[in-house]
Scaffold this active site. Structure first.
Site, short mmCIF file in Angstrom:
data_model
loop_
_atom_site.label_atom_id
_atom_site.label_comp_id
_atom_site.label_asym_id
_atom_site.label_seq_id
_atom_site.Cartn_x
_atom_site.Cartn_y
_atom_site.Cartn_z
NE ARG A 31 61.54 68.13 -38.70
CZ ARG A 31 60.25 68.25 -38.50
NH1 ARG A 31 59.45 68.45 -39.50
NH2 ARG A 31 59.76 68.18 -37.27
CE LYS A 79 52.60 70.03 -34.87
NZ LYS A 79 52.33 69.05 -35.92
CG ASP A 104 55.54 68.15 -39.18
OD1 ASP A 104 55.57 67.73 -38.01
OD2 ASP A 104 56.31 69.03 -39.59
CG ASP A 164 59.39 71.76 -43.98
OD1 ASP A 164 59.27 71.91 -45.21
OD2 ASP A 164 58.52 72.11 -43.17
#
Ligand code: AMP
Ligand code: MG
Length: 483
Positions: free
Chosen positions: A179, A109, A258, A248
């Site tokens: 997701r 990420k 997330d 998402d």
């Protein structure tokens, strides 16, 4: 030295679901945090990962063995509005098979632009990546399904936000990155065959026991609902606020995913919101249970064509499952709250007792974690409820109730200790640890914090320094998406 060699099963899916991406090397990668425990558990080549060649991979400067890198496509409902998204600042290095035979994603990420970056730079700042590391690992320690953090590498490059910040790349591990939004994407822009391919892959990877069911797609919905109920109740148990529960950001595997504007609640209030962008409190602490239901309805919609050829029948079948969500959550939450109070037996009998306590806590602005901590330690005087109207009466009825059950007082104590954490990663402590790392390049405070959070239920002496809530009103704390 054994190198990192990864699998690529996601590449067998319809190509619409991902894009092959090139490396976006950074100037000066430096390994700042490395998760030995996780790397060991996963059977990863630790020496290699810490070598220059390994750090190069963790920084996104080099590829591991095992084929092209990809970024995943997905859509999502963000604050209720549907939009196309995808990994705008992430890429999948590949999949790894753990010693237990589980297939897990290793994803970077902050690794640079991808075809899904839209206007963004694909990069991430050091502070937010360290924050994801701390919180996701704390969630794991708390026994909550979550993506894990393997490493944070600083890039030696600046990222431009409101001001210039140090850049970093996080390596995160997930049982997958599929997701609700992945299903929304393929349901909207894919063919029925492509949707089926994703559903079959998901079943095989996450719910293999459903393969032989009469209607595996309906069973998939039922199981995803079940895991979300579990997840939300576990968040509620510790006062976790995800902050941006867009579809998402909801994983099909039932893991917390997330970590952006998430935070832990200090003072109990169901309307607590920390995220600067959540102005209407859509994702407030007490609304998460409803939002999860809303997100699951979006998931169910994507599965309709697979559930039954006849759309009205598919809708009916899906609705039957969704309509049970509220009740399922309520039952599971009551049992969880019973455990917080050391109680077993018919949960509906304790509903009044539970809600009375929460009402008192709301009125007196009690610290959520510390109230249950004090009750666990049988120190009611340590709560701010002590001496207030109604508490004595509540406490007496609780004590009476504890006497009237099938388990012993000792078993009850044990139950409370394993349900109520002694510590959580409090915002002010996380901020202090981040500041020391980002400003002074001193990682000792982060290391100490991470260590204390390995087992938040230990009730150990070295956890005491993490118990205090913030001295100023913690409600003024704000979190940002970290983009
Ligand atoms: P998030 O709020 O982190 O869930 O991100 C929402 C969407 O924005 C996802 O599609 C991300 O990939 C994308 N995104 C976030 N930050 C960046 C960035 N710096 N550059 C490109 N895309 C980003
Ligand atoms: Mg996201």
């Amino acid at each position: 030295m054994r190198k990192l060699k990864l699998e690529n099963s996601y590449k067998n899916l319809p190509s619409k679901l991902y894009s092959e991406v090139k490396l976006n090397p950074v100037r000066l990668p430096e390994l700042k945090v490395f998760n030995y425990a996780l790397a060991t558990e996963m059977g990863l080549p630790i020496d290699f990962l810490q070598s220059e060649a390994g750090v190069s991979i963790l920084a996104g400067n080099a590829s591991p063995e095992g084929g092209p890198l990809i970024s995943q496509a997905y859509a999502g409902h963000q604050f209720g509005s549907f939009t196309m998204l995808g990994d705008g600042r992430a890429m999948l290095l590949g999949e790894h098979i753990t010693p237990h035979g589980q297939l897990v994603d290793i994803q970077l990420k902050g690794s640079g632009k991808t075809p899904y970056s839209r206007g963004g730079d694909g990069r991430a700042a050091l502070g937010p990546m360290l924050r994801e590391y701390i919180i996701s690992e704390a969630m794991h320690g708390l026994g909550i399904p979550t993506t894990r953090s393997l490493s944070v590498v600083s890039t030696g490059e600046a990222v431009i936000r409101e001001k210039m910040l140090a850049g970093a790349v996080l390596a995160r591990v997930a049982s997958s990155h599929i997701r609700v939004g992945t299903f929304e994407f393929i349901a909207r822009w894919g063919t029925p065959e492509e949707l089926k391919a994703l559903a079959d892959y998901t079943i095989k990877r996450h719910y293999p026991q459903l393969d032989n069911e009469e209607n595996p797609y309906l069973s998939l919905l039922r199981e995803v609902v079940r895991r979300q109920v579990e997840l939300i109740v576990k968040w509620e148990n510790v006062g976790f606020i995800h902050g941006v529960m867009n579809t998402d950001n909801m994983s099909i595997s039932g893991e917390t995913i997330d970590y952006g504007p998430c935070a832990f609640m200090d003072t109990f209030n169901p309307m607590t919101v920390f995220s600067s962008i959540d102005t209407n409190g859509r994702y407030a602490f007490g609304r998460q249970r409803h939002i999860a239901g809303w997100n699951l309805a979006r998931f169910a919609e994507t599965l309709l064509p697979l559930i039954d050829k006849e759309s009205s029948k598919a809708l009916q079948l899906a609705q039957d499952i969704l309509s049970q969500y509220g009740n399922q959550h309520r039952k599971r939450w009551l049992v969880q709250m019973q455990s917080k109070l050391g109680l077993v037996g018919d949960p509906s009998e304790d509903e009044v007792l539970i809600n009375d306590l929460l009402d008192l806590m709301l009125k007196e602005k009690s610290d959520y974690t510390n109230t249950f901590r004090a009750l666990t330690l049988n120190q009611p005087k340590e709560t701010n409820l002590y001496g207030t109207e109604g508490f004595e009466k509540w406490y007496d009825s609780w004590q009476n109730r504890l006497e009237r059950q099938s388990i012993s007082r000792n078993e009850s104590d044990k139950m409370m200790r394993s349900t109520n954490p002694s510590i959580i990663p409090r915002n002010h402590q996380v901020e202090a640890a981040l500041e020391s790392a980002v400003k002074n390049n001193d990682y000792t405070i982060i290391e100490q914090l991470n260590k204390a959070l390995v087992d938040p239920y230990a009730y150990s002496k070295d956890q005491i320094s993490y118990v205090d809530p913030p001295s100023t009103n913690g409600l003024q704390y704000r979190t940002y998406c970290g983009t």
